[in-house]
Design a protein around this motif. Structure first.
Motif, PDB file in Angstrom:
ATOM      1  N   GLU A   1       0.832  -1.211   0.000  1.00 57.30           N
ATOM      2  CA  GLU A   1       0.000   0.000   0.000  1.00 57.30           C
ATOM      3  C   GLU A   1       0.868   1.263   0.000  1.00 57.30           C
ATOM      4  O   GLU A   1       0.517   2.272  -0.618  1.00 57.30           O
ATOM      5  CB  GLU A   1      -0.928   0.047   1.224  1.00 57.30           C
ATOM      6  CG  GLU A   1      -2.051  -0.971   1.214  1.00 57.30           C
ATOM      7  CD  GLU A   1      -1.604  -2.369   1.627  1.00 57.30           C
ATOM      8  OE1 GLU A   1      -0.432  -2.518   2.078  1.00 57.30           O
ATOM      9  OE2 GLU A   1      -2.394  -3.304   1.489  1.00 57.30           O
ATOM     10  N   GLU A   2       1.976   1.174   0.701  1.00 57.86           N
ATOM     11  CA  GLU A   2       2.863   2.353   0.750  1.00 57.86           C
ATOM     12  C   GLU A   2       3.501   2.616  -0.611  1.00 57.86           C
ATOM     13  O   GLU A   2       3.703   3.768  -0.994  1.00 57.86           O
ATOM     14  CB  GLU A   2       3.959   2.155   1.809  1.00 57.86           C
ATOM     15  CG  GLU A   2       3.436   2.198   3.236  1.00 57.86           C
ATOM     16  CD  GLU A   2       4.502   1.807   4.266  1.00 57.86           C
ATOM     17  OE1 GLU A   2       4.547   2.439   5.316  1.00 57.86           O
ATOM     18  OE2 GLU A   2       5.279   0.858   4.017  1.00 57.86           O
TER      19      GLU A   2
ATOM     20  N   ASP B   1       0.897   4.211  -2.644  1.00 54.13           N
ATOM     21  CA  ASP B   1       0.738   5.558  -2.136  1.00 54.13           C
ATOM     22  C   ASP B   1       1.786   6.510  -2.712  1.00 54.13           C
ATOM     23  O   ASP B   1       1.478   7.640  -3.115  1.00 54.13           O
ATOM     24  CB  ASP B   1       0.888   5.495  -0.615  1.00 54.13           C
ATOM     25  CG  ASP B   1      -0.042   6.478   0.052  1.00 54.13           C
ATOM     26  OD1 ASP B   1      -1.196   6.570  -0.408  1.00 54.13           O
ATOM     27  OD2 ASP B   1       0.415   7.167   0.990  1.00 54.13           O
TER      28      ASP B   1
ATOM     29  N   LYS C   1       1.054   7.138  -6.352  1.00 55.93           N
ATOM     30  CA  LYS C   1      -0.079   8.077  -6.458  1.00 55.93           C
ATOM     31  C   LYS C   1       0.388   9.502  -6.197  1.00 55.93           C
ATOM     32  O   LYS C   1       0.092  10.423  -6.957  1.00 55.93           O
ATOM     33  CB  LYS C   1      -1.132   7.718  -5.405  1.00 55.93           C
ATOM     34  CG  LYS C   1      -2.163   6.702  -5.854  1.00 55.93           C
ATOM     35  CD  LYS C   1      -3.243   6.646  -4.774  1.00 55.93           C
ATOM     36  CE  LYS C   1      -4.124   5.441  -4.906  1.00 55.93           C
ATOM     37  NZ  LYS C   1      -4.867   5.168  -3.665  1.00 55.93           N
ATOM     38  N   LYS C   2       1.118   9.674  -5.083  1.00 54.74           N
ATOM     39  CA  LYS C   2       1.558  11.024  -4.680  1.00 54.74           C
ATOM     40  C   LYS C   2       2.519  11.646  -5.702  1.00 54.74           C
ATOM     41  O   LYS C   2       2.571  12.858  -5.855  1.00 54.74           O
ATOM     42  CB  LYS C   2       2.278  10.947  -3.334  1.00 54.74           C
ATOM     43  CG  LYS C   2       1.354  11.128  -2.145  1.00 54.74           C
ATOM     44  CD  LYS C   2       2.188  11.457  -0.908  1.00 54.74           C
ATOM     45  CE  LYS C   2       1.423  11.143   0.366  1.00 54.74           C
ATOM     46  NZ  LYS C   2       2.300  10.558   1.395  1.00 54.74           N
TER      47      LYS C   2
ATOM     48  N   GLN D   1      -3.928   0.738  -7.822  1.00 57.83           N
ATOM     49  CA  GLN D   1      -4.848   0.528  -6.697  1.00 57.83           C
ATOM     50  C   GLN D   1      -6.015  -0.371  -7.114  1.00 57.83           C
ATOM     51  O   GLN D   1      -6.380  -1.293  -6.384  1.00 57.83           O
ATOM     52  CB  GLN D   1      -5.378   1.887  -6.215  1.00 57.83           C
ATOM     53  CG  GLN D   1      -6.245   1.810  -4.972  1.00 57.83           C
ATOM     54  CD  GLN D   1      -5.414   1.550  -3.716  1.00 57.83           C
ATOM     55  OE1 GLN D   1      -4.541   2.342  -3.373  1.00 57.83           O
ATOM     56  NE2 GLN D   1      -5.631   0.416  -3.060  1.00 57.83           N
TER      57      GLN D   1
END
Lengths: 624, 160
Positions: A181-182, A185, A188-189, A207
């Motif tokens: 998930e990180e 993340d 995404k960021k 995701q």
């Protein structure tokens, strides 16, 4: 490979071994991408080996590297004497090799007529101050090599060199210090968007696939770079294949997929060969396979060769092709993230997208998101081709203007002709005129202007290019590549092409332009996949900016660019001195005449290639 | 391996078995198998397709559907050398059409055809990705860049 410490130890070992092997030696590094080889790199290498042997020079290591992006300078040869600057020579031919060996390799003196630049290194400036640094060369000033950082620098077949420069650190960090998930993340960021054309946010796509629950998932790399005029993916695969392997393995970990496919066009045999070699080396070293970095994560990767179908660049068609079927798209939903390859959740990204992943993990999302525009982060690699001075690959920060790319990086228009248009985005994109050159390149502003990022091909056209002919060129392409499954694309593109053909043949009718626009609208709205939906774009964009050219063809039976052969013919004027050069250069023996007397062109034989015009020393041949 | 030219009258089934064995137990193997068969014969002989159909349990009609979908598969014998003229965008704006015209005139054939002596097959290709050297043509694996209509005859003469 069981831990971060293992990787650090391996890197130290690689660095030490490379240093020991190259100590006291002169390195000669030859550009061996497809372009380099086509320009004669192998002949240059052979000549070099012979010349070195003739001089009894044996402290030289000859290495290969990928494409640094300066296609027009091929063959490129770098020479670095031990402890001295790495100097790049361009347009090297076998006959230049003697000077390179005698002057530079033996005596340490630069050969100025061939020099392109040198790799910047403060410690090694001595004696090379006159050679421009790469960062000072016009072609490189505005560029920022991130995706291409290793291309043209390292030996693509050497895992050792990749690891020595920090390779596989992203994979190690993701697997040992981050949860899946990180990783998602961070992606995404970072704001990374798909580099294959659509520009969909990569993190979101990952995701969706992560959220799907299944016993098996697949990560797929779309390396079916079918857009004519784009070759950045080929260069990355040929020049830095481990970057792809690393990016895909990180993706697999993030999404929970243990199997990966790289679907590469068969027209890229060298890229396929180097990818396969990289995969084997990565397996051997433990970067692929079982329990990578002791994380319990398994990942296997294989290359699938395409068989020549442009539509297979569309993701659902691509998966059909991997399954061994006709590559025909299907309606979405279900999206591949839910039901993809063999009905399992799958994620497809393009080569350049995966090539961005590892550095985002290593340097962080904030670093990456600090580059580019609000909606488009990072850099983009463009392929500069057509009537431009410096053809090649240009990696620039998002938001750079098209004018900067063409006139600063690309050096402007070749042969002092006038700029007319730039085609951006391949068969799905559009042509932009002079007035749009100050547009910053990002996904959204290009769409607004009627073009699209596509895969990043920039084909520059000058005043001698006919825009109606360009539109026909792309439609001929999409029409023949249409898979035939849906009616709007199969029939619609055919009818549009018929209309364009008759306009170019001088048989255009009143109302044809409106009919084209009408058909284009219907195809855009109703075609099944991206190929059909974007096929009318080149016609619509040329109509938007170059409508007068269409009108000249239809109403005046005139091609303003003098390019459409049905509307032009070659004639020899009375300026002809009868030298016979045209006759000798005509590939179809269409020219007759006696020495010293005015020659004639048989228009029934003439193929309008223009060879006579190009070779006439008296400018006696006119195009009417 | 010596390159086969012209039609194949005898199929060596042991060679086909060797190809099939490479892909035994794997999914989605039809296209790679066809690629290997074509590498062997330079085209896809009907008898070979029938044999593969039987061994893989894929109907011949389906195989026909697949091989006719992809431009790199060929059902007819091809020449000793495959000459491909690039029709990509970069080549097009730099006179790619004149290279194809010159090739057609020199060889006396159209794309998709083979010369009477079986020496050359002329094909077009969407893009070879060597756009920096446009216009480009390829003979077998050799890519020839910065072409001109006049250079065509010279390049062809290198292949006998």
């Amino acid at each position: 490979m069981k831990s971060l410490a293992d990787l650090a130890a391996l890197r130290a070992k690689c660095q030490a071994e490379i240093a020991a092997r190259e100590k006291g030696k002169t390195l000669v590094i030859i550009g061996m991408g497809t372009c380099g080889i086509a320009a004669g790199a192998r002949e240059v290498q052979k000549a070099l080996e012979e010349e070195l042997a003739a001089h009894n020079v044996d402290n030289v290591i000859i290495k290969q590297t990928g494409c640094i992006g300066m296609c027009e300078q091929e063959v490129l040869v770098d020479i670095a004497r031990f402890g001295e600057a790495r100097v790049t020579y361009g347009k090297v031919k076998p006959e230049h090799v003697k000077a390179l060996v005698e002057e530079h390799i033996i005596n340490g003196r630069v050969v100025p007529e061939l020099v392109v630049g040198r790799f910047p290194d403060a410690n090694q400036d001595k004696g090379f101050g006159d050679v421009p640094k790469y960062s000072d060369i016009e072609f490189c000033k505005k560029q920022q090599h991130l995706v291409l950082e290793h291309c043209g620098v390292i030996d693509p077949d050497s895992l050792e060199e990749y690891v020595a420069l920090g390779g596989y650190e992203g994979l190690a960090k993701a697997l040992t210090a981050m949860k899946p998930e990180e990783v998602i993340d961070q992606v995404k960021k970072s704001g990374l968007r798909g580099r294959g054309g659509g520009g969909f946010p990569t993190g979101m796509k990952w995701q969706f696939c992560r959220n799907s629950v299944a016993d098996q998932k697949y990560v797929i790399c779309n390396a079916d770079e079918g857009d004519p005029g784009a070759f950045m993916d080929r260069s990355v695969m040929e020049g830095d294949p481990h970057r792809m392997v690393e990016g895909m393995a990180i993706g697999g970990y993030a999404m929970g997929a243990t199997e990966g496919y790289i679907y590469a066009r068969a027209e890229y045999p060298l890229a396929i060969k180097r990818l396969r070699a990289a995969i084997a080396a990565a397996e051997q070293a433990g970067f692929l396979g079982e329990n990578i970095f002791g994380s319990g994560f398994n990942f296997h990767l294989q290359v699938k060769e395409g068989a020549g179908a442009f539509v297979c660049g569309e993701e659902t068609a691509l998966m059909q092709s991997i399954e061994g079927k006709r590559g025909m798209p299907r309606p979405r939903p279900p999206f591949p993230a839910v039901s993809g390859l063999w009905g399992k959740p799958s994620n497809i990204n393009n080569v350049e997208t995966f090539a961005n992943v590892a550095m985002i993990i290593v340097k962080g999302a904030d670093w990456y998101a600090g580059m580019g525009t609000e909606g488009s982060k990072g850099t983009k690699v463009f392929a500069l081709t057509g009537k431009i001075k410096h053809t090649g690959l240009a990696e620039v920060e998002m938001g750079t203007t098209i004018r900067e790319i063409i006139f600063e990086v690309g050096g402007g228009i070749a042969n002092d002709k006038k700029f007319k248009a730039v085609q951006i985005g391949g068969p799905s994109g559009g042509c932009l005129p002079e007035s749009m050159l100050d547009l910053p390149v990002d996904y959204d502003s290009l769409i607004k202007a009627g073009a699209m990022m596509g895969s990043g091909g920039l084909v520059v056209m000058d005043e001698t290019t006919c825009m109606v002919d360009v539109a026909r060129f792309f439609l001929t392409f999409t029409q023949s590549e249409s898979c035939g499954k849906c009616t709007p694309c199969r029939e619609g593109t055919k009818r549009m092409l018929e209309i364009l053909n008759r306009i170019i043949d001088g048989k255009g009718r009143e109302g044809d332009i409106e009919l084209l626009e009408d058909l284009a609208g219907v195809i855009k709205d109703t075609a099944l996949c991206g190929l059909g939906q974007t096929a009318p774009n080149p016609v619509l964009a040329t109509l938007r900016y170059f409508r007068d050219e269409y009108e000249a063809h239809i109403k005046e039976h005139r091609c303003p660019a003098g390019a459409c052969s049905a509307l032009t013919k070659f004639v020899i004027s009375d300026r002809c001195k009868g030298c016979g050069l045209c006759k000798r250069n005509c590939p179809v023996q269409a020219i007759s005449g006696e020495p010293g007397k005015q020659h004639m062109i048989d228009t029934t034989k003439c193929i309008k290639c223009g060879a006579c015009m190009a070779n006439c020393p008296f400018k006696a041949i006119d195009r009417e | 391996m010596a390159k086969v030219t012209g039609a194949v009258d005898k199929i060596d089934y042991a060679e086909l078995d060797a190809i099939l064995a490479k892909y035994a137990g794997k999914q989605g193997v039809l296209i790679p198998v066809m690629q290997d068969v074509q590498n062997l014969y330079n085209y896809l002989p009907k008898a070979a397709l029938e044999y593969v159909s039987e061994k893989l349990g894929i109907p011949l009609a389906e195989i026909y559907g697949v091989v006719t979908f992809y431009s790199l598969f060929h059902l007819n014998p091809r020449g000793k050398y495959i000459s491909r003229c690039c029709q990509g965008t970069a080549c097009h704006v730099r006179g790619g059409a004149s290279i194809l015209n010159a090739l057609e005139a020199q060889l006396g054939i159209k794309p998709g055809e083979t010369t009477m002596d079986g020496r050359f097959t002329l094909e077009t290709v969407a893009c070879l990705g060597a756009c920096g050297l446009a216009p480009v043509m390829q003979i077998d694996e050799d890519t020839h860049g910065r072409m001109t209509p006049e250079k065509v005859a010279k390049v062809l003469a290198e292949y006998n």
